[in-house]
Write an enzyme that holds these catalytic residues in place. Structure first.
Site, PDB file in Angstrom:
ATOM      1  N   GLU A  34       1.675   2.507   6.344  1.00  0.00           N
ATOM      2  CA  GLU A  34       1.710   2.071   7.752  1.00  0.00           C
ATOM      3  C   GLU A  34       2.779   2.796   8.566  1.00  0.00           C
ATOM      4  O   GLU A  34       2.614   2.995   9.760  1.00  0.00           O
ATOM      5  CB  GLU A  34       1.917   0.552   7.847  1.00  0.00           C
ATOM      6  CG  GLU A  34       0.686  -0.268   7.471  1.00  0.00           C
ATOM      7  CD  GLU A  34       0.638  -0.596   5.987  1.00  0.00           C
ATOM      8  OE1 GLU A  34       1.462  -0.032   5.222  1.00  0.00           O
ATOM      9  OE2 GLU A  34      -0.220  -1.407   5.589  1.00  0.00           O
ATOM     10  N   PHE A  60       0.191 -16.184   2.212  1.00  0.00           N
ATOM     11  CA  PHE A  60       0.096 -14.861   1.605  1.00  0.00           C
ATOM     12  C   PHE A  60       0.127 -13.791   2.704  1.00  0.00           C
ATOM     13  O   PHE A  60      -0.617 -13.881   3.674  1.00  0.00           O
ATOM     14  CB  PHE A  60      -1.189 -14.740   0.784  1.00  0.00           C
ATOM     15  CG  PHE A  60      -1.371 -13.363   0.195  1.00  0.00           C
ATOM     16  CD1 PHE A  60      -0.475 -12.874  -0.742  1.00  0.00           C
ATOM     17  CD2 PHE A  60      -2.418 -12.550   0.611  1.00  0.00           C
ATOM     18  CE1 PHE A  60      -0.628 -11.597  -1.271  1.00  0.00           C
ATOM     19  CE2 PHE A  60      -2.572 -11.273   0.084  1.00  0.00           C
ATOM     20  CZ  PHE A  60      -1.676 -10.798  -0.859  1.00  0.00           C
ATOM     21  N   GLN A  61       0.971 -12.812   2.537  1.00  0.00           N
ATOM     22  CA  GLN A  61       1.172 -11.733   3.507  1.00  0.00           C
ATOM     23  C   GLN A  61       1.529 -12.260   4.893  1.00  0.00           C
ATOM     24  O   GLN A  61       1.148 -11.680   5.900  1.00  0.00           O
ATOM     25  CB  GLN A  61      -0.049 -10.796   3.554  1.00  0.00           C
ATOM     26  CG  GLN A  61      -0.227 -10.050   2.239  1.00  0.00           C
ATOM     27  CD  GLN A  61      -1.152  -8.850   2.327  1.00  0.00           C
ATOM     28  OE1 GLN A  61      -2.103  -8.843   3.101  1.00  0.00           O
ATOM     29  NE2 GLN A  61      -0.880  -7.837   1.522  1.00  0.00           N
ATOM     30  N   LYS A  86      -5.770 -14.176  12.282  1.00  0.00           N
ATOM     31  CA  LYS A  86      -7.145 -13.882  11.874  1.00  0.00           C
ATOM     32  C   LYS A  86      -8.149 -14.813  12.537  1.00  0.00           C
ATOM     33  O   LYS A  86      -9.248 -14.378  12.907  1.00  0.00           O
ATOM     34  CB  LYS A  86      -7.239 -13.979  10.347  1.00  0.00           C
ATOM     35  CG  LYS A  86      -8.482 -13.304   9.782  1.00  0.00           C
ATOM     36  CD  LYS A  86      -8.442 -13.259   8.258  1.00  0.00           C
ATOM     37  CE  LYS A  86      -9.651 -12.508   7.723  1.00  0.00           C
ATOM     38  NZ  LYS A  86      -9.652 -12.476   6.237  1.00  0.00           N
ATOM     39  N   MET A 116      22.037  18.411   5.814  1.00  0.00           N
ATOM     40  CA  MET A 116      22.973  17.915   6.831  1.00  0.00           C
ATOM     41  C   MET A 116      24.014  17.001   6.186  1.00  0.00           C
ATOM     42  O   MET A 116      25.198  17.045   6.551  1.00  0.00           O
ATOM     43  CB  MET A 116      22.214  17.189   7.944  1.00  0.00           C
ATOM     44  CG  MET A 116      23.039  16.942   9.188  1.00  0.00           C
ATOM     45  SD  MET A 116      23.662  18.462   9.942  1.00  0.00           S
ATOM     46  CE  MET A 116      22.435  18.788  11.211  1.00  0.00           C
TER      47      MET A 116
END
Lengths: 584, 187
Positions: A52, A114-115, A164, A482
């Site tokens: 993502e 969940f999630q 949802k 760097m």
């Protein structure tokens, strides 16, 4: 035109009505109804990323290279938390993004489902605005508003968190309202009195300099055009931040090059010694100012910015102008012309003499080698061999990024995509995917370091799946260059965790994905290898083995002023004191 | 009115602030912030203060326009003039914020706070507490044989002064609302 439809269908409809042609995303349980609707249509292309974070950076690349908002779609919980880095990156660089995240159904919110994650809570400080949509009937209004907020004023990322059940339920769809119907209307026109005062100061200035930034590019093509016109007409020198490269052409004779920590000597010296600084769409970032109490001590300062909070945040300015860059520059030109196109030409000529003296220092000089590829040389050759092509450059973060900014030249805005404010390693590869998706025929090159590149290397899958011929030009020094440079200068050469062991064989890695791998270690082979990369019709990983211990100069050390630049390794001994070492 | 539409001379904005903004002295300012009463709006304001390291001395919030769904947040904060201006500009950037007013510099204003103060004890102390409450025009809103709850309204320093006086007389608990403030005069 009101129509009944499900929330999921509204989302796709709203994206179409907002002119979206591409979204970057990754499916999951909480966004399945939306993916179902995407499956059932052909107007919007969905690019399946492999992580993502990459969806957000790809959307950023798309946005920065087109001027349109980028759109990403992620699922709840880990999908949303993986998006946080991209949101923050877009916030700091003012990139318009509309991010849609799934959420557990409304009746499960707060149950640690969940999630489930408190996505609006987590993303509140890293978005310009965000909303949790609790009713399907609110969805179309908020979707349209999201695009308005993301693209109006100072652009930025917005997020809609959509449970949802809201996606499944049916409601009434409404078409996008007119932009003028929104309450959020940032001021576009600058104050004319203030603009007139600025022009009066410009007319008599002996040592003026334009200091421009990403705001010029965000303001649109008219802003770059007006900037060029104003610079040419007044004859004043111009420098730019990392984010603003391309707004004024690098081939222009008023161009001083980039300023700041690794900016050009002449640009920083001009900033330090000027008597009138005209800051256009930049924000006096700490990479630009160096030590603030010694920043450009002799100048009156003008600051043009659409975001009032940018003004007087770091540096106190004498002429604040709140407004859109294009609008303000247009008025500045009008006023300057109306008052008789006056400049102190004599003073200006002396100023240019002084600047030409600084240019003679040739601060980008490096010691080349015929044995080993110097990173600067690699970029010089890349520039020479791709100059004039329809070319877009993205970068990762680190030494290679600064060298790219120094040695690659940009003639147009929207051609240079880099993570400036947040400095996100792993930005460049997915960004190049987003740029290539927006410009399928163009040459898209990600200038990378091997360490940054590995942070999002999974996107090889995306590049292959969508036949995006992105060129991954990796300056491989087997170091976190760097970090290593700072450890050398500031931490007694104790190279703590700043080298990469167990690096992959990049050629085999490319081949494992079905892409082309090229390795080059001999300066004599470099041109042919670069041409091979350019001419290959498909993604390429170019493993350019470069000098391992090259430092990036010039450099304003932490805690120092613009006129205390280090020009090379010889000047670094004891250059940074302990008070500078605490700065980043 | 759009919070980002800035009139020259308006003090709700950093850029055209007429006061010098580079003093080093820390000042206390009372800010009135008119916001849409939507979910999370208070969290945005508080998050701005904590995220950018600003101080909140006092904060009150309530819906003041039920039909228009607007809330008024009154914040007392401290900082140098530059920081105060930055706070106001940052507040103005929040999308549901309609207006930011700095009551401390935009002309005279009134500030009031309400406190409920419980004083427990008996005998002379109880009499003395009641006598002082009368001087401060505090009302008794609850009483037992061993305690009073006083209601006191006033500027914060008046409440501080009363609380100090009550301390030796058996102050056991105090609840304060934080400051509510309005500019004086018309509009």
């Amino acid at each position: 035109m009101a129509r009944q439809m499900t929330g999921a269908k509204m989302i796709v409809q709203a994206l179409k009505d907002q002119g979206v042609d591409t979204i970057f995303g990754y499916p999951g349980g909480a966004v399945l109804p939306i993916y179902d609707e995407i499956f059932l249509q052909n107007d919007i292309r969905h690019v399946l990323v492999r992580h993502e974070q990459a969806a957000l950076h790809a959307a950023e690349g798309y946005a920065r290279s087109t001027g349109k908002p980028g759109v990403a779609l992620v699922t709840s919980g880990p999908g949303a938390t993986n998006a946080v880095t991209g949101l923050t990156d877009a916030l700091l660089d003012s990139i318009p993004l509309v991010v849609l995240s799934g959420q557990v159904p409304t009746f499960m919110i707060g149950t640690d489902g969940f999630q489930e994650a408190d996505t609006v809570g987590i993303t509140r400080p890293c978005t310009k605005h965000n909303w949790l949509v609790k009713e399907t009937d609110d969805l179309p209004r908020l979707l349209h508003q999201a695009f308005h907020v993301a693209t109006s004023g100072r652009p930025g990322p917005v997020l809609l968190d959509i449970p949802k059940d809201v996606q499944f339920a049916t409601g009434t769809y409404i078409a996008p309202p007119k932009k003028t119907e929104y309450r959020y209307q940032p001021q576009l026109k600058g104050d004319l009195e203030e603009i007139t005062e600025v022009i009066a100061a410009l007319e008599t200035a002996k040592r003026p300099v334009f200091y421009t930034g990403g705001g010029v590019i965000n303001s649109g093509p008219a802003a770059s055009q007006l900037l060029r016109e104003l610079v040419e007409a007044t004859g004043a020198p111009i420098t730019s931040t990392l984010m603003g490269l391309g707004a004024y052409p690098a081939s222009g004779d008023k161009w001083l090059g980039m300023l700041g920590m690794h900016g050009l000597y002449e640009a920083n010296m001009a900033m330090h010694d000027c008597d009138l600084m005209i800051c256009v769409g930049a924000r006096f970032d700490d990479r630009i100012t160096g030590r603030t109490d010694a920043f450009s001590p002799k100048s009156k300062k003008v600051h043009i910015d659409i975001d009032p909070s940018s003004i007087n945040k770091v540096i106190h300015v004498d002429y604040p102008i709140i407004g859109d860059v294009a609008h303000v520059l247009e008025d500045m030109l009008k006023v300057w012309k109306a008052r008789g196109r006056k400049m102190d030409r004599e003073g200006l000529a002396k100023w240019w003499q002084k600047i030409d003296g600084w240019k003679q220092v040739k601060c980008l000089t490096y010691k080349n080698s015929d044995k080993i590829i110097k990173p600067q040389y690699a970029l010089e050759r890349l520039e020479a061999l791709t100059k004039g092509m329809d070319r877009y450059i993205t970068t990762e973060v680190g030494q290679h990024q600064m060298w790219a900014a120094q040695f690659l030249h940009f003639e147009e805005p929207h051609r240079w995509m880099t993570s400036g404010g947040l400095g996100t390693m792993g930005y460049g590869f997915p960004a190049s995917v987003g740029v290539q998706q927006a410009h399928p025929e163009a040459l898209v090159i990600n200038v990378a370091g091997e360490a940054s590149w590995l942070m999002n290397m999974q996107e090889m899958g995306t590049a292959m799946q969508y036949r995006l011929p992105v060129k991954q030009f990796i300056l491989n020094n087997e170091r976190l260059g760097m970090v290593r440079q700072w450890q050398q200068l500031l931490h007694g050469e104790r190279y703590s965790s700043s080298w990469s062991e167990s690096l992959p064989d990049f050629v085999k890695l490319a081949e494992a994905f079905g892409a082309k791998g090229i390795q080059c270690s001999d300066p004599a082979d470099l041109d042919d290898a670069i041409m091979e990369m350019i001419n290959y019709d498909g993604p390429v990983i170019f493993d350019c083995l470069v000098e391992k211990h090259e430092n990036c100069f010039p450099m304003i050390p932490s805690g120092k002023a613009h006129n205390e630049m280090l020009l090379g390794d010889a000047s670094t001994e004891g250059a940074i004191q302990s008070d500078g070492a605490v700065l980043v | 009115m759009n919070a980002l539409h800035i009139k020259k001379g308006a003090t709700s904005h950093s850029a055209y602030n007429l006061r010098p903004t580079y003093g080093d002295a820390v000042e206390q300012h009372t800010l009135a912030v008119l916001v849409d009463n939507e979910a999370g709006v208070l969290a945005r304001v508080i998050g701005l203060f904590s995220g950018r390291g600003y101080n909140i001395e006092s904060l009150t919030v309530a819906e003041v326009d039920h039909t228009g769904k607007r809330s008024r947040i009154t914040i007392v904060t401290r900082g140098t003039p530059l920081v105060i201006e930055q706070i106001k500009a940052q507040l103005g950037r929040i999308i549901p914020v309609h207006q930011v007013n700095d009551l401390t510099v935009e002309g005279p204003s009134v500030e009031r706070e309400l406190a409920l103060i419980k004083v427990s004890g008996g005998g002379d102390k109880r009499v003395e507490a009641l006598r002082l409450a009368d001087i401060f025009r505090a009302k008794v809103v609850d009483s037992t044989l061993e305690s009073f709850v006083f209601e006191l309204t006033g500027a914060p320093d008046k409440i501080d002064a009363f609380a100090e006086l009550m301390r030796p007389l058996g102050l056991s608990e105090i609840a304060r609302t934080g400051v509510a403030a309005l500019s004086r005069g018309e509009s």
